[in-house]
Design an enzyme around this catalytic site. Sequence first.
Site: not given
Ligand code: CDT
Length: 316
Positions: A50, A113, A130, A149, A175, A200
Amino acid sequence: MVKSNRILTVGAAQLGPIGLNESREAVVDRLLALLETAHDRGCDLVVFPELALTTFFPRWYFQEQGAIDRFFETAMPGPDTARLFERAAEYGIGFCLGFAELVQQDGETMRYNACILVDKEGTIVGKYRKVHLPGHADHLPERKWQHLEKAYFDVGDLGFPVWRTMGGIMGMCICNDRRWPETYRMMGLQGVEMIMLGYNTPATEPPWGFEPTHLASLHNNLSMQSGAYQNATWVIGVAKAGREEGCDMMGGTLIVAPTGEIVAQGRTLDDELVVADCDLDACNHYKNTVFNFAEHRQPDQYGLITETAGVVLPPE
Ligand code: CDT
């Protein structure tokens, strides 16, 4: 040896940290180095994380829109990414790339995203935006790291499509989407055989508050392994990892088989190519037995709950 066109050698191209001021040119050099390794290892397809072209910028609060927009791409391929498309086509390797997309839609500027799927000839065959945006929309000054986000992106408007390409039925998500069963099931209902996703994920201070660090890996693996098994599909989950601008990001890049088994896993928190031979025909067994949806699903009995975002409590 000639490979069956149903076996895809996949490279999950984990990235280590990307600095706030690291240039696109420097990042694309890193992607090209991973692509080169993928070529040496006979890959058909490479999956990048991502927001693979920049640091994970939603961790900072920027007041000026211009300071946010510098992380977005307005063209794909663009001036910095054209080299990636050219080299991949030269090698005959398809790829999936996550990036921040700025686009004009019906006279409005939209920011997503996003990720794209590029075939072995260098043609973009699919795009995903996303849907599940985690975090918060307001600046929270008490937090060391933001997760903005919800402020910086619009909710994806393309659903969860799949594409027939590279000899299989391919899908993408991004993600936080990987934590939601609906993500996999929407693609599962379209016969998906491989889901590619980048992430991420902060290892500390997630947007939902403190949790012991061992749970980050548990939930990462649990989500992708159950999504793979319950929909009889390969899942390629690729991390942006390591200490990025002082914020620790979990690694744990995984290639998961339709059995739910992990067949390959990242070992570092840095740029690393994790490779596995993925036989798309391995999806057939569960698609034809326990998860033969046509035979065993009972959508008429699932009722309203599938159409409601929140919880539907029983009457008091
Ligand atoms: N980038 C992303 O969507 N991250 C979210 C936040 C995580 S915080 C542990 C995820 O679900 O991984």
